[in-house]
Write a protein that holds these residues in place. Structure first.
Motif, PDB file in Angstrom:
ATOM      1  N   SER A  11       0.852  -1.193   0.000  1.00 39.75           N
ATOM      2  CA  SER A  11       0.000   0.000   0.000  1.00 39.75           C
ATOM      3  C   SER A  11       0.885   1.238   0.000  1.00 39.75           C
ATOM      4  CB  SER A  11      -0.893   0.022   1.242  1.00 39.75           C
ATOM      5  OG  SER A  11      -1.394   1.340   1.415  1.00 39.75           O
ATOM      6  N   MET A  40      -8.972   7.884  -0.030  1.00 39.81           N
ATOM      7  CA  MET A  40      -9.798   8.254   1.134  1.00 39.81           C
ATOM      8  C   MET A  40     -10.292   9.685   0.997  1.00 39.81           C
ATOM      9  SD  MET A  40      -7.468   6.663   4.172  1.00 39.81           S
ATOM     10  CE  MET A  40      -6.707   5.046   4.022  1.00 39.81           C
ATOM     11  N   HIS A  69      -8.282   0.931  -4.089  1.00 40.89           N
ATOM     12  CA  HIS A  69      -9.210   0.690  -2.986  1.00 40.89           C
ATOM     13  C   HIS A  69      -9.917   2.001  -2.657  1.00 40.89           C
ATOM     14  CE1 HIS A  69      -9.544  -0.596   1.553  1.00 40.89           C
ATOM     15  NE2 HIS A  69     -10.718  -0.475   0.979  1.00 40.89           N
ATOM     16  N   MET A  71     -12.219   4.258  -0.699  1.00 41.71           N
ATOM     17  CA  MET A  71     -12.892   4.468   0.594  1.00 41.71           C
ATOM     18  C   MET A  71     -13.516   5.851   0.551  1.00 41.71           C
ATOM     19  SD  MET A  71      -9.850   2.757   2.863  1.00 41.71           S
ATOM     20  CE  MET A  71      -8.669   2.947   1.536  1.00 41.71           C
ATOM     21  N   PRO A 144     -10.973   0.897   8.188  1.00 44.61           N
ATOM     22  CA  PRO A 144     -10.289   1.658   7.144  1.00 44.61           C
ATOM     23  C   PRO A 144     -10.029   3.102   7.556  1.00 44.61           C
ATOM     24  CG  PRO A 144     -12.594   1.288   6.556  1.00 44.61           C
ATOM     25  CD  PRO A 144     -12.332   0.492   7.794  1.00 44.61           C
ATOM     26  N   GLY A 145      -8.937   3.654   7.066  1.00 47.65           N
ATOM     27  CA  GLY A 145      -8.630   5.047   7.328  1.00 47.65           C
ATOM     28  C   GLY A 145      -7.151   5.326   7.556  1.00 47.65           C
ATOM     29  N   PHE A 146      -6.462   4.368   8.126  1.00 49.56           N
ATOM     30  CA  PHE A 146      -5.057   4.621   8.477  1.00 49.56           C
ATOM     31  C   PHE A 146      -4.203   3.365   8.318  1.00 49.56           C
ATOM     32  CE2 PHE A 146      -7.849   7.320  10.957  1.00 49.56           C
ATOM     33  CZ  PHE A 146      -7.363   8.586  10.622  1.00 49.56           C
ATOM     34  N   GLY A 148      -0.761   1.202   9.639  1.00 46.47           N
ATOM     35  CA  GLY A 148      -0.095   0.968  10.912  1.00 46.47           C
ATOM     36  C   GLY A 148      -0.967   0.541  12.066  1.00 46.47           C
TER      37      GLY A 148
HETATM   38  C1  DX5 Z   1      -6.413   1.219   5.556  1.00 44.78           C
HETATM   39  C2  DX5 Z   1      -5.863   0.907   4.200  1.00 44.78           C
HETATM   40  C3  DX5 Z   1      -4.746  -0.070   4.179  1.00 44.78           C
HETATM   41  C4  DX5 Z   1      -3.547   0.366   4.956  1.00 44.78           C
HETATM   42  C5  DX5 Z   1      -2.697  -0.820   5.284  1.00 44.78           C
HETATM   43  O1  DX5 Z   1      -7.564   1.947   5.437  1.00 44.78           O
HETATM   44  O2  DX5 Z   1      -6.884   0.380   3.363  1.00 44.78           O
HETATM   45  O3  DX5 Z   1      -4.398  -0.426   2.847  1.00 44.78           O
HETATM   46  O4  DX5 Z   1      -2.769   1.289   4.273  1.00 44.78           O
HETATM   47  O5  DX5 Z   1      -1.641  -0.377   6.050  1.00 44.78           O
HETATM   48  P1  DX5 Z   1      -0.822  -1.335   7.010  1.00 44.78           P
HETATM   49  O6  DX5 Z   1      -0.279  -2.454   6.144  1.00 44.78           O
HETATM   50  O7  DX5 Z   1       0.216  -0.447   7.546  1.00 44.78           O
HETATM   51  O8  DX5 Z   1      -1.768  -1.855   8.049  1.00 44.78           O
END
Ligand code: DX5
Ligand code: ZN
Length: 231
Positions: A11, A40, A69, A71, A144-146, A148
């Protein structure tokens, strides 16, 4: 169709946004299978990232599939723009528009692969009358949103249930898992039935010199979880 080979979709949310083109070239060279692009809107999710013009600008930097993706809500008015910008796979959340079937048909009419993403609390029944039309199912293993965040263990059962449905259907549909994928969690996700793993933090940690080793470590552990030997 049974589980396909394990593939890694870094990502770019975790990339250095000041040099995105360079970062995309680096993960391509490091063995990324898909380039996962998290879009996003600050409305459907509490964060704002990138739009179609950035996707278009990145397109010349790699031939790898763009796994976009979305969102965003509403999603329908923006699908064409992402298709034109160079998306190969367009994934939507059922909550982001009133007519999921229509949205999926729209993606397919544009000649793109269609995916549906399930939030952690979204039940698998949402797939009941749409699975045969899909090329990809994305299970969110974080909200979803961040990037880490930590992997939500309850999603393993959901992955396993969707794996069974895909196998029963006999169609080649990617089962992608997104969120909290690390060397510590990828084995469980693959053992449950996932075959495409999104990895933001786990790909980009340590900087460009580490990307190839990071991706290979994930692939090796994923392969091990399917009972295969080291690639
Ligand atoms: C979250 C995103 C993910 C995110 C994954 O909303 O859809 O793709 O970036 O990040 P890691 O792999 O850091 O959990
Ligand atoms: Zn994502």
């Amino acid at each position: 169709m049974p589980q396909q080979p394990v593939r890694i979709a870094p990502s770019i949310l975790s990339a250095d946004f000041a040099k995105l083109g360079e970062e995309v070239r680096a993960i391509d060279a490091a063995g990324a299978d898909y380039i996962h692009i998290d879009v996003m809107d600050g409305h459907f999710v509490p964060n704002i990232t990138i739009g179609p013009s950035v996707v278009k600008a990145l397109r010349p930097h790699t031939d790898k599939p763009f796994d976009v993706h979305l969102m965003i809500a509403p999603v329908d008015p923006y699908i064409e723009a992402f298709a034109e910008a160079g998306a190969d796979i367009i994934t939507v959340h059922p909550e982001s528009g009133p007519h999921l079937h229509r949205t999926v048909q729209k993606i397919k009419c544009l000649g793109k692969k269609a995916g549906v993403s399930l939030n952690p609390a979204t039940p698998i029944e949402v797939l009941d009358y749409i699975l045969p039309d899909l090329d990809l199912v994305l299970v969110m293993s974080v909200n979803p949103g961040f990037g880490g965040q930590s992997f939500i263990e309850s999603q393993l059962e959901k992955i396993a249930k969707i794996r069974k449905r895909i196998d029963l259907l006999g169609k080649q549909i990617d089962l992608e898992v997104d969120g909290g994928i690390t060397t510590g969690t990828i084995g469980d996700a693959v053992a449950a039935g996932a075959d495409v793993l999104v990895a933001g933090t786990a790909t980009f940690k340590g900087g460009p010199d580490m990307y190839a080793a990071n991706i290979q470590a994930l692939k090796d552990l994923g392969l091990k979880a399917t009972g295969g030997s080291k690639a």
